[in-house]
Design an enzyme around this catalytic site. Sequence first.
Site, mmCIF file in Angstrom:
data_model
loop_
_atom_site.group_PDB
_atom_site.id
_atom_site.type_symbol
_atom_site.label_atom_id
_atom_site.label_comp_id
_atom_site.label_asym_id
_atom_site.label_seq_id
_atom_site.Cartn_x
_atom_site.Cartn_y
_atom_site.Cartn_z
ATOM 1 N N GLY A 135 4.978 6.617 -1.452
ATOM 2 C CA GLY A 135 6.213 6.038 -1.405
ATOM 3 C C GLY A 135 7.085 6.521 -0.378
ATOM 4 N N GLY A 136 6.716 7.134 0.697
ATOM 5 C CA GLY A 136 7.662 7.494 1.780
ATOM 6 C C GLY A 136 8.539 6.197 2.265
ATOM 7 N N LYS A 137 7.844 5.183 2.427
ATOM 8 C CA LYS A 137 8.495 3.984 3.219
ATOM 9 C C LYS A 137 9.174 3.297 2.238
ATOM 10 C CE LYS A 137 4.939 4.172 6.875
ATOM 11 N NZ LYS A 137 4.336 5.224 6.010
ATOM 12 N N ASP B 69 1.189 -1.271 4.919
ATOM 13 C CA ASP B 69 0.839 -0.094 5.692
ATOM 14 C C ASP B 69 -0.442 0.302 5.553
ATOM 15 O OD1 ASP B 69 1.264 2.225 6.981
ATOM 16 O OD2 ASP B 69 2.258 3.324 5.486
ATOM 17 N N CYS C 59 -1.514 4.146 10.706
ATOM 18 C CA CYS C 59 -1.141 5.293 11.717
ATOM 19 C C CYS C 59 -2.399 5.405 12.556
ATOM 20 C CB CYS C 59 -0.896 6.441 10.670
ATOM 21 S SG CYS C 59 -1.979 6.691 9.512
ATOM 22 N N ASP D 126 -4.795 -3.454 -10.275
ATOM 23 C CA ASP D 126 -5.911 -3.322 -10.980
ATOM 24 C C ASP D 126 -6.628 -4.620 -11.238
ATOM 25 O OD1 ASP D 126 -4.194 -4.534 -12.568
ATOM 26 O OD2 ASP D 126 -4.120 -3.426 -14.083
ATOM 27 N N CYS E 126 0.915 -1.242 0.024
ATOM 28 C CA CYS E 126 -0.072 0.181 0.055
ATOM 29 C C CYS E 126 0.891 1.086 -0.031
ATOM 30 C CB CYS E 126 -0.935 -0.007 1.125
ATOM 31 S SG CYS E 126 -1.928 -1.375 1.508
ATOM 32 N N ALA E 127 1.546 1.096 -0.856
ATOM 33 C CA ALA E 127 2.953 2.188 -0.903
ATOM 34 C C ALA E 127 2.518 3.793 -0.911
ATOM 35 C CB ALA E 127 3.664 1.955 -2.314
ATOM 36 N N ASP F 127 0.174 0.277 -5.598
ATOM 37 C CA ASP F 127 -1.074 0.880 -4.948
ATOM 38 C C ASP F 127 -2.311 1.265 -5.847
ATOM 39 O OD1 ASP F 127 -1.188 3.149 -2.644
ATOM 40 O OD2 ASP F 127 -2.642 3.562 -4.037
#
Length: 403
Positions: free
Chosen positions: A235-237, A300, A353, A282, A231-232, A255
């Site tokens: 893309g921070g992680k 995530d 989060c 998709d 679940c990018a 994603d």
Amino acid sequence: MRFHHNLLQATVDALHQIFNEGKYADQAIQRILKRDTRWGSRDRGFIAETTYDIVRYKRLYTEIVGAGTVYNSRDLWRLTAVWIVLRGHALPAWEEYYNTPVRRIKGKFDELSSQLVYKESIPDWLNELGQKELGDLWAKEIAALNNQAPVVLRVNTLKSDLKTLKEKLIAEGHSTTTHDDFPDALILNERANVFKTDAFSDGLFEVQDAGSQKIAPYLNPEPGMRVLDSCAGAGGKSLHLAAMMENKGQIIAMDIYPSKLKELKRRAKRAGAHNIETRLIDSTKAIKKLAGKMDALLIDAPCSGLGVLRRNPDAKWKLTPEFIEEIKTTQQEILQSYSRVVKKDGTLVYATCSILPSENEKQVEQFLSSEAGAGFELQESQNMYAHREGFDGFYMARLIKKD
């Protein structure tokens, strides 16, 4: 403190978009900030921070002024009056503030502050849910989540190191502080628009909360591994993983939103992260093709976002009990579906989060008791709370596939 009419007018206009038109706070504020190019960083900061403060305490301020669910211009100006008075400042002698009952504002504040739903400005249903799930921790946590979040940077170790970045930022007028528990983090001593720095343009850092910076290391990534960030988002992680893996191996960032993957590609180029491959989800085929092939999987998961209310205070007013129930179903579906990509002795990290056990520990427990989770073992889990660590609220659990 001297107030400027045009800045408070901009705040009122932003509040109108957020409260009456349903706009997201960050989007409304960004739209307003583009209105006048003459505004400096201090002016822009005042508009943004004042707007966020009033959104944060919407229920309390609304009760004090006696406004309804639709806010006319007079109501919105009265909300700013409450903000000014409660911060101990004198109201400017403007027409909008004529006959403002300052003493009544203070008295009403004292009266309402004995009730948590007004003191911390939260919906009744959310307060009941928080107390049910967190008990005595809830009051401490929701109070901490009403504080302004610090600006935290993560050094991009593909291009720099903490000491060098710190020195470069000082040269550009930004002082920072390190934190022993977060080895890649620099915390800004004063809020500033760091996106305009050469250090950012050169890809030396990303803006990423310290709590979020704990998640990629939880996978124990090593150069050469194959990792799926399921679940990018933007893309921070994935970028953090690329740095920890020294650009070696493969990171597949997936994603359902093409726009987020496009942003990830742009960020990866700036960061010099070359081992990230983006894939759009998709169909279920995207997961089936990876079955049993990944050394590590990061989920995530989409969640209520209650751990990041400091950054998104309007989420309190957009969330519903129904949405939280729906998102818990989605979380379990993702765990059940994506876990099949992990090979024997591989690692799965489930993270949110959120601060709610029903989105966190309970989801992991449900997964482990299911057929899909039967081959996994919980190795370690961790909760991060704003009132304890001082950063955003997060949960992470590391599972190892034994069979």
